[in-house]
Scaffold this motif. Structure first.
Motif, PDB file in Angstrom:
ATOM      1  N   VAL A   1      -3.541  33.473 -33.110  1.00 31.13           N
ATOM      2  CA  VAL A   1      -3.475  32.017 -33.289  1.00 31.13           C
ATOM      3  C   VAL A   1      -3.368  31.363 -31.910  1.00 31.13           C
ATOM      4  O   VAL A   1      -2.989  32.024 -30.938  1.00 31.13           O
ATOM      5  CB  VAL A   1      -2.267  31.623 -34.169  1.00 31.13           C
ATOM      6  N   PRO A   2      -3.715  30.086 -31.798  1.00 26.53           N
ATOM      7  CA  PRO A   2      -3.600  29.439 -30.485  1.00 26.53           C
ATOM      8  C   PRO A   2      -2.135  29.092 -30.212  1.00 26.53           C
ATOM      9  O   PRO A   2      -1.406  28.723 -31.131  1.00 26.53           O
ATOM     10  CB  PRO A   2      -4.430  28.166 -30.666  1.00 26.53           C
ATOM     11  N   ASP A   3      -1.749  29.231 -28.974  1.00 30.99           N
ATOM     12  CA  ASP A   3      -0.374  28.876 -28.607  1.00 30.99           C
ATOM     13  C   ASP A   3      -0.331  27.381 -28.342  1.00 30.99           C
ATOM     14  O   ASP A   3      -0.665  26.916 -27.258  1.00 30.99           O
ATOM     15  CB  ASP A   3       0.038  29.656 -27.356  1.00 30.99           C
ATOM     16  N   ILE A   4       0.076  26.610 -29.358  1.00 30.73           N
ATOM     17  CA  ILE A   4       0.063  25.150 -29.188  1.00 30.73           C
ATOM     18  C   ILE A   4       1.465  24.610 -29.027  1.00 30.73           C
ATOM     19  O   ILE A   4       1.725  23.432 -29.263  1.00 30.73           O
ATOM     20  CB  ILE A   4      -0.651  24.448 -30.367  1.00 30.73           C
ATOM     21  N   ARG A   5       2.384  25.481 -28.610  1.00 30.16           N
ATOM     22  CA  ARG A   5       3.760  25.014 -28.423  1.00 30.16           C
ATOM     23  C   ARG A   5       3.855  24.099 -27.207  1.00 30.16           C
ATOM     24  O   ARG A   5       3.044  24.175 -26.281  1.00 30.16           O
ATOM     25  CB  ARG A   5       4.681  26.214 -28.193  1.00 30.16           C
ATOM     26  N   ASN A   6       4.868  23.285 -27.217  1.00 29.42           N
ATOM     27  CA  ASN A   6       5.219  22.538 -26.014  1.00 29.42           C
ATOM     28  C   ASN A   6       5.437  23.573 -24.899  1.00 29.42           C
ATOM     29  O   ASN A   6       6.134  24.561 -25.113  1.00 29.42           O
ATOM     30  CB  ASN A   6       6.506  21.764 -26.318  1.00 29.42           C
ATOM     31  N   PRO A   7       4.818  23.397 -23.720  1.00 29.08           N
ATOM     32  CA  PRO A   7       4.937  24.418 -22.670  1.00 29.08           C
ATOM     33  C   PRO A   7       6.393  24.778 -22.371  1.00 29.08           C
ATOM     34  O   PRO A   7       6.690  25.924 -22.007  1.00 29.08           O
ATOM     35  CB  PRO A   7       4.268  23.772 -21.464  1.00 29.08           C
ATOM     36  N   GLY A   8       7.281  23.828 -22.565  1.00 29.04           N
ATOM     37  CA  GLY A   8       8.699  24.092 -22.318  1.00 29.04           C
ATOM     38  C   GLY A   8       9.281  25.149 -23.242  1.00 29.04           C
ATOM     39  O   GLY A   8      10.365  25.686 -22.994  1.00 29.04           O
ATOM     40  N   CYS A   9       8.578  25.442 -24.323  1.00 34.43           N
ATOM     41  CA  CYS A   9       9.089  26.415 -25.301  1.00 34.43           C
ATOM     42  C   CYS A   9       8.858  27.854 -24.844  1.00 34.43           C
ATOM     43  O   CYS A   9       9.572  28.764 -25.263  1.00 34.43           O
ATOM     44  CB  CYS A   9       8.378  26.240 -26.635  1.00 34.43           C
ATOM     45  N   ILE A  10       7.814  28.045 -24.015  1.00 36.44           N
ATOM     46  CA  ILE A  10       7.326  29.412 -23.822  1.00 36.44           C
ATOM     47  C   ILE A  10       8.378  30.354 -23.253  1.00 36.44           C
ATOM     48  O   ILE A  10       8.519  31.477 -23.709  1.00 36.44           O
ATOM     49  CB  ILE A  10       6.026  29.404 -22.976  1.00 36.44           C
ATOM     50  N   HIS A  11       9.100  29.886 -22.266  1.00 35.76           N
ATOM     51  CA  HIS A  11      10.126  30.785 -21.705  1.00 35.76           C
ATOM     52  C   HIS A  11      11.532  30.272 -21.937  1.00 35.76           C
ATOM     53  O   HIS A  11      12.466  30.622 -21.217  1.00 35.76           O
ATOM     54  CB  HIS A  11       9.850  31.050 -20.226  1.00 35.76           C
ATOM     55  N   LYS A  12      11.684  29.482 -22.950  1.00 38.15           N
ATOM     56  CA  LYS A  12      13.012  28.977 -23.289  1.00 38.15           C
ATOM     57  C   LYS A  12      13.884  30.139 -23.765  1.00 38.15           C
ATOM     58  O   LYS A  12      13.420  31.049 -24.438  1.00 38.15           O
ATOM     59  CB  LYS A  12      12.868  27.929 -24.404  1.00 38.15           C
ATOM     60  N   LYS A  13      15.141  30.064 -23.382  1.00 38.66           N
ATOM     61  CA  LYS A  13      16.031  31.172 -23.737  1.00 38.66           C
ATOM     62  C   LYS A  13      16.869  30.867 -24.966  1.00 38.66           C
ATOM     63  O   LYS A  13      17.260  29.725 -25.202  1.00 38.66           O
ATOM     64  CB  LYS A  13      16.952  31.482 -22.554  1.00 38.66           C
ATOM     65  N   TYR A  14      17.126  31.920 -25.737  1.00 42.68           N
ATOM     66  CA  TYR A  14      17.959  31.815 -26.941  1.00 42.68           C
ATOM     67  C   TYR A  14      19.027  32.894 -26.889  1.00 42.68           C
ATOM     68  O   TYR A  14      18.970  33.795 -26.044  1.00 42.68           O
ATOM     69  CB  TYR A  14      17.086  31.963 -28.194  1.00 42.68           C
ATOM     70  N   LEU A  15      19.996  32.807 -27.800  1.00 38.54           N
ATOM     71  CA  LEU A  15      21.065  33.794 -27.832  1.00 38.54           C
ATOM     72  C   LEU A  15      20.483  35.210 -27.839  1.00 38.54           C
ATOM     73  O   LEU A  15      19.516  35.489 -28.545  1.00 38.54           O
ATOM     74  CB  LEU A  15      21.917  33.601 -29.087  1.00 38.54           C
ATOM     75  N   SER A  16      21.110  36.108 -27.076  1.00 38.08           N
ATOM     76  CA  SER A  16      20.624  37.493 -27.034  1.00 38.08           C
ATOM     77  C   SER A  16      20.937  38.202 -28.338  1.00 38.08           C
ATOM     78  O   SER A  16      20.233  39.108 -28.756  1.00 38.08           O
ATOM     79  CB  SER A  16      21.312  38.283 -25.929  1.00 38.08           C
ATOM     80  N   LYS A  17      22.073  37.769 -28.923  1.00 40.95           N
ATOM     81  CA  LYS A  17      22.488  38.424 -30.153  1.00 40.95           C
ATOM     82  C   LYS A  17      22.202  37.478 -31.316  1.00 40.95           C
ATOM     83  O   LYS A  17      22.812  36.419 -31.420  1.00 40.95           O
ATOM     84  CB  LYS A  17      23.988  38.713 -30.058  1.00 40.95           C
ATOM     85  N   LEU A  18      21.250  37.875 -32.123  1.00 44.16           N
ATOM     86  CA  LEU A  18      20.884  37.021 -33.270  1.00 44.16           C
ATOM     87  C   LEU A  18      20.978  37.846 -34.561  1.00 44.16           C
ATOM     88  O   LEU A  18      20.732  39.049 -34.548  1.00 44.16           O
ATOM     89  CB  LEU A  18      19.455  36.501 -33.090  1.00 44.16           C
ATOM     90  N   PRO A  19      21.333  37.187 -35.665  1.00 43.23           N
ATOM     91  CA  PRO A  19      21.407  37.918 -36.945  1.00 43.23           C
ATOM     92  C   PRO A  19      20.020  38.318 -37.431  1.00 43.23           C
ATOM     93  O   PRO A  19      19.015  37.726 -37.034  1.00 43.23           O
ATOM     94  CB  PRO A  19      22.033  36.899 -37.901  1.00 43.23           C
ATOM     95  N   GLN A  20      19.997  39.292 -38.334  1.00 43.88           N
ATOM     96  CA  GLN A  20      18.718  39.721 -38.915  1.00 43.88           C
ATOM     97  C   GLN A  20      18.292  38.784 -40.056  1.00 43.88           C
ATOM     98  O   GLN A  20      19.123  38.079 -40.622  1.00 43.88           O
ATOM     99  CB  GLN A  20      18.866  41.128 -39.481  1.00 43.88           C
ATOM    100  N   VAL A  21      17.003  38.831 -40.373  1.00 47.58           N
ATOM    101  CA  VAL A  21      16.498  37.949 -41.429  1.00 47.58           C
ATOM    102  C   VAL A  21      15.806  38.720 -42.552  1.00 47.58           C
ATOM    103  O   VAL A  21      15.220  39.778 -42.332  1.00 47.58           O
ATOM    104  CB  VAL A  21      15.492  36.911 -40.864  1.00 47.58           C
ATOM    105  N   SER A  22      15.905  38.170 -43.758  1.00 43.91           N
ATOM    106  CA  SER A  22      15.093  38.603 -44.904  1.00 43.91           C
ATOM    107  C   SER A  22      14.129  37.468 -45.182  1.00 43.91           C
ATOM    108  O   SER A  22      14.549  36.322 -45.338  1.00 43.91           O
ATOM    109  CB  SER A  22      15.948  38.790 -46.157  1.00 43.91           C
ATOM    110  N   ILE A  23      12.842  37.789 -45.249  1.00 37.49           N
ATOM    111  CA  ILE A  23      11.859  36.730 -45.507  1.00 37.49           C
ATOM    112  C   ILE A  23      11.390  36.811 -46.956  1.00 37.49           C
ATOM    113  O   ILE A  23      10.883  37.843 -47.391  1.00 37.49           O
ATOM    114  CB  ILE A  23      10.669  36.848 -44.539  1.00 37.49           C
TER     115      ILE A  23
END
Ligand code: UDP
Ligand code: MN
Length: 615
Positions: A129-151
């Motif tokens: 898919v094309p990367d149409i995110r705001n350029p600021g999103c690409i290397h934005k950092k998030y918590l290293s420890k994140l919970p798991q997900v069920s989709i």
């Protein structure tokens, strides 16, 4: 001879067997699935709801451990580069087209699904898919420890390739350590390939994915609940069965939940075009809302939301199809009201509950997920004969909207008066138990700018009734029963010009659009050449193509920026828009009723309408 009798024997055995099977199955169907019976959950490998409820309903959401300073860049550069290098039909989300297709087959498959299913089958299940995110999103950092997900993905008669592309798109663009499972919930689909063939394919080729089957068509809401009940990860994500998540979609979506277990987060929903499968953005964000007929609407972002376009912002109402929520929080809120049938109203129920009962709803701009919006006529079959949609609305209004429910009811008093919302004891008890805030609080604190755009009590129309051409005594603007995007025309006028039949009953509303009084369809002119056609289109409240004014002195219906006027073509019974001309009698129109006071208050500047007035 012998052969014949053996054949006969086999035939009768088959007949007896078939009969037995029919009896067995119909008895189950007639009774319907008994969701309170533990055997049902056992047979489905689901959890027994009563037992399950006791375990989880009373639990407060546990806090996730996190260190606000321990952040990381989840961007997967290797996978990203590989995806960028992909070439082929529909890759990079480019619009695609079949070469020399069997047109008849293409049309049939389109009609059955509401999108070009034949084209979808030719596009890779692993397409990029094309990367149409705001350029600021690409290397934005998030918590290293994140919970798991069920989709959780409910599906009803979804076509093969979009369903599986949804799974592969998730697997390809989700950090494996965060994805616990994908749960496909089959809402009793009728397409054969969604049975054993899907079972085999999924177990062989689609890791982490399992299928839960509902015994009978129960709709999106019950299907989501069934999936949520068997989900085992700390965070639930609900998706439609025709989606393609974009790069690094998950960390921005769940980071806010790791910080606040009562947050519910929606991704930006991108458009996968139903005809070409092009992947493109819808817009750059808006806050969710509703009008008082419960149509989903959008409100502009607030000033503070615009300061950092990569930051999640608060949204009053979720779009409904795609979101993440903590599992404990979801069940603390009682999940969805199980009395909501098939689909509709569930996004309001959950959004009201989230806000009023101590949570918050966010939209995360860096999390983008593509969704196939079906084309014209492509909606799923309706399994009910009753008006389940308004029954759902009434359930939501009765439980959550307090005195504001009347604004909903007054728009369709007969319909709502007749409808029985069913038993609401459980829902009302939940609101009591959780000590949820009032709807007034929700309207004043969260959806505070909604009434300005969608007033509970609408200002009066500037003019209404039949619109008669002054040059002929008896021709009025009529829908001619056409559908959307088709031209309206002229037809002999109704006998009552003030309250004509619905085809001729128009209103120049306070939105400054020319709409059908009985239906939110508007007169729309998108062209600017001579004899521009006037078509019927869903009212969009954006002014522009649907902006109209009534110039009482000239008796003109002025379109758009003020230079063009509606003109009758008496010979062909058509209407057009052309340059306003005081000498042209065919441009003169009368309404059944004119609100002169309202029109006088509205300062008409004949040849200039400011942008702002378009709204
Ligand atoms: N769905 C379902 N049962 C139904 C109706 C819908 O399981 O009776 C599923 C459907 O397959 C899809 C989701 O619910 O995954 C949302 O439906 P749809 O995409 O038709 O809604 P839209 O996105 O067009 O509003
Ligand atoms: Mn959908």
């Amino acid at each position: 001879m012998r052969r014949r009798s053996r054949l006969c024997c086999v035939k009768s055995a088959i007949a007896v067997f078939a009969l037995l099977t029919i009896i067995l199955f119909t008895s189950k169907w007639i009774a319907g699935p008994d969701f309170t019976n533990p055997d049902f959950y056992r047979s489905q490998n689901l959890v027994n709801l009563p037992q399950f409820a006791a375990q989880v309903f009373n639990r407060h959401p546990k806090k996730f451990e996190f260190d606000p300073n321990d952040l990381k860049d989840w961007h997967d550069e290797e996978a990203y580069q590989k995806a960028l290098a992909r070439k082929g039909l529909g890759e990079q989300g480019q619009p695609a087209e079949l070469v020399n297709p069997d047109k008849e087959k293409e049309r049939t498959m389109f009609r059955a699904n509401g999108y070009n299913a034949m084209l979808s089958d030719q596009i890779s299940l692993n397409r990029s898919v094309p990367d149409i995110r705001n350029p600021g999103c690409i290397h934005k950092k998030y918590l290293s420890k994140l919970p798991q997900v069920s989709i959780v993905i409910p599906f009803y008669d979804e076509h093969w390739s979009p369903l599986l592309r949804s799974c592969f798109a998730i697997l390809n663009r989700t950090p494996p350590e965060l994805l616990k499972e994908i749960i496909l919930v089959d809402d009793a689909s009728t397409k054969e390939f969604l049975g054993e063939k899907l079972e085999k394919y999924v177990s062989q080729y689609v890791p982490k994915t399992r299928i839960v089957r509902l015994p009978e068509r129960s709709g999106l809401i019950v299907a989501r609940l069934a999936g949520a009940k068997v989900a085992t990860a700390d965070i639930l994500i609900f998706f439609d069965s025709h989606v393609e998540p974009n790069y690094n979609w998950l960390p921005p979506l769940i980071d806010p939940i790791a910080r606040n277990p009562r947050a519910c987060v929606c991704p930006f929903i991108d458009v996968i075009a139903y005809n070409t499968f092009e992947y493109r953005s819808q817009d750059e964000g808006a806050r969710g809302a509703f009008d008082w007929r419960f149509y989903y609407k959008r409100l502009p972002l607030l000033k503070e939301d615009l300061e950092d376009k990569t930051k999640p912002f608060r949204s009053p109402i979720m779009a409904g199809g795609l979101f993440a929520i903590g599992r404990d929080f979801f069940w603390e809120l009682g999940g969805y009201d199980e009395g909501l049938d098939i689909w509709g109203g569930e996004q309001y129920e959950l959004s009201f509950k989230i806000w009023m009962c101590g949570g918050e709803m966010l939209d995360a701009p860096c999390s983008r997920v593509g969704h196939i919006y079906r084309g014209p006529g492509g909606h799923l079959s309706n399994p009910r004969t009753n008006d389940f949609l308004h029954k759902n609305y009434k359930r939501v209004a009765e439980v959550w909207m307090d005195e504001y429910k009347e604004y909903l009811y007054m728009r369709e008093p007969n319909r709502y008066a007749k409808l029985d919302a069913g038993d609401l004891t459980k829902q009302k008890a939940l609101r009591e138990k959780l000590q949820c805030k009032s709807f007034k609080w929700f309207m004043e604190e969260i959806a505070f700018d909604l009434p300005k755009k969608y007033p509970p009590i609408e200002p009066p129309d500037y003019a209404s009734g039949a619109i008669r051409s002054d040059t002929s005594n008896n021709l009025c603007i009529d829908t001619l029963n056409v559908g959307h995007r088709q031209e309206v025309g002229l037809y002999p006028c109704a006998s009552d010009l003030v309250y004509p039949q619905s085809n001729q009953y128009w209103a120049l509303s306070w939105h400054k659009d020319l709409r059908l009084k009985m239906k939110a369809d508007c007169l729309d002119v998108s062209e600017s050449y001579r004899n521009a056609p006037v078509v019927l289109y869903e009212c969009h409240l954006q002014g522009g193509n649907q902006l109209w004014q009534y110039d009482v002195e000239n008796k003109w219906l002025v379109h758009g920026s003020g230079k063009s006027c509606l003109e009758a073509d008496l010979k062909n019974h058509k209407v057009y828009v052309n340059r306003c001309d005081p000498a042209n009698l065919k441009m003169k129109w009368s309404f059944g009723h004119v609100n002169r006071t309202a029109l006088a208050e509205l300062k008409i500047n004949k040849h200039q309408v400011s942008e702002e007035e378009g709204l």
